[in-house]
Design an enzyme around this catalytic site. Sequence first.
Site: not given
Length: 293
Positions: A52, A96, A119
Amino acid sequence: MTLLDGKQTAESIKEEIRQELDIITQKGYRKPHLVAILVGNDGASRTYVDSKERNSIALGFNSTVLRLAEETTQDELITIVNNYNNNNDIDGIIVQSPLPKHIDEKLITQTIDPNKDVDGFHDINMGKLAKGDEGFVSATPLGIMMMLKAYNIQTTGKHCVVVGRSNIVGRPMSLLMSSNTEFGNATVTLCHSRTINISDYTKQADILIVALGKPGFITSDMVKPGAVVIDVGITRIDDASRKSGFYLKGDVDFESVKEVASYLTPVPGGVGLMTIAALLSNTFKAYKLHLGL
Ligand code: NAP
């Protein structure tokens, strides 16, 4: 069979963002800024976050990766997330998963400002998705929608079977495919571990989207000839003969299913790359919202 090429499709989405961003920054605006927070030392998580970061920088975004020790407390993490929530120069925040066991992942998800939740995991964004309102959609299902659009795969009136009902893939995917949109409007069946005789359903699918985390689960006898098959699964299989010590395998038995499917995503090189493109697209969307563009 046509291979649904995640690399090429993701590149063209990133190129569109790059061109639009160039025009914006030439007007004197700052760059988009994505923050990724990693707690602990999980190998796969490190790989995802590194990727990312690499992709954000390559696109001309600012990227901050905060690598925190496994012992970081829940309160410390909440304080860090809140600081980023209150920082006007930050557009997107991702934490994460998985988080260490002593941290309540659901609580952390709800701590992120929904307008920076690139997200798409926050309840507000999940709720908006369920109601068909504009918000942030989880990157993997969003990336799959982008793939269907890029290949102009018609979905209206088709039967879509989704295998897996997780909050990050299967469930939002089923909502998107049933939504009243150009690449939605499918009739959706959502299968899970309690589904009886799952192949009775998968064999009826015009579009089969598989996200369960069981390598090679879908074999050719479970697929309707001519179906579009999207493989979300990524499992690391140990392989001492490789430098990395593993290879990646999807939930679809590629070799047999390629003989019956009309379109098929490879693993790697399919949905995983689209997920990154969709995350960058969400970050760019958040950036434009924050700047009022
Ligand atoms: P997850 O949270 O573990 O959910 C798995 C889902 O599959 C659950 O709903 C489970 O049903 C269902 N399932 C398990 N065994 C089944 C069976 N035998 N038959 C039917 N359904 C079954 O997994 P996830 O996070 O959605 O991820 C799924 C896979 O996608 C993993 O391999 C993951 O690594 C991969 N993934 C890839 C990307 C990407 O970017 N390509 C992104 C995210 C995830 P129950 O609900 O009944 O337990």
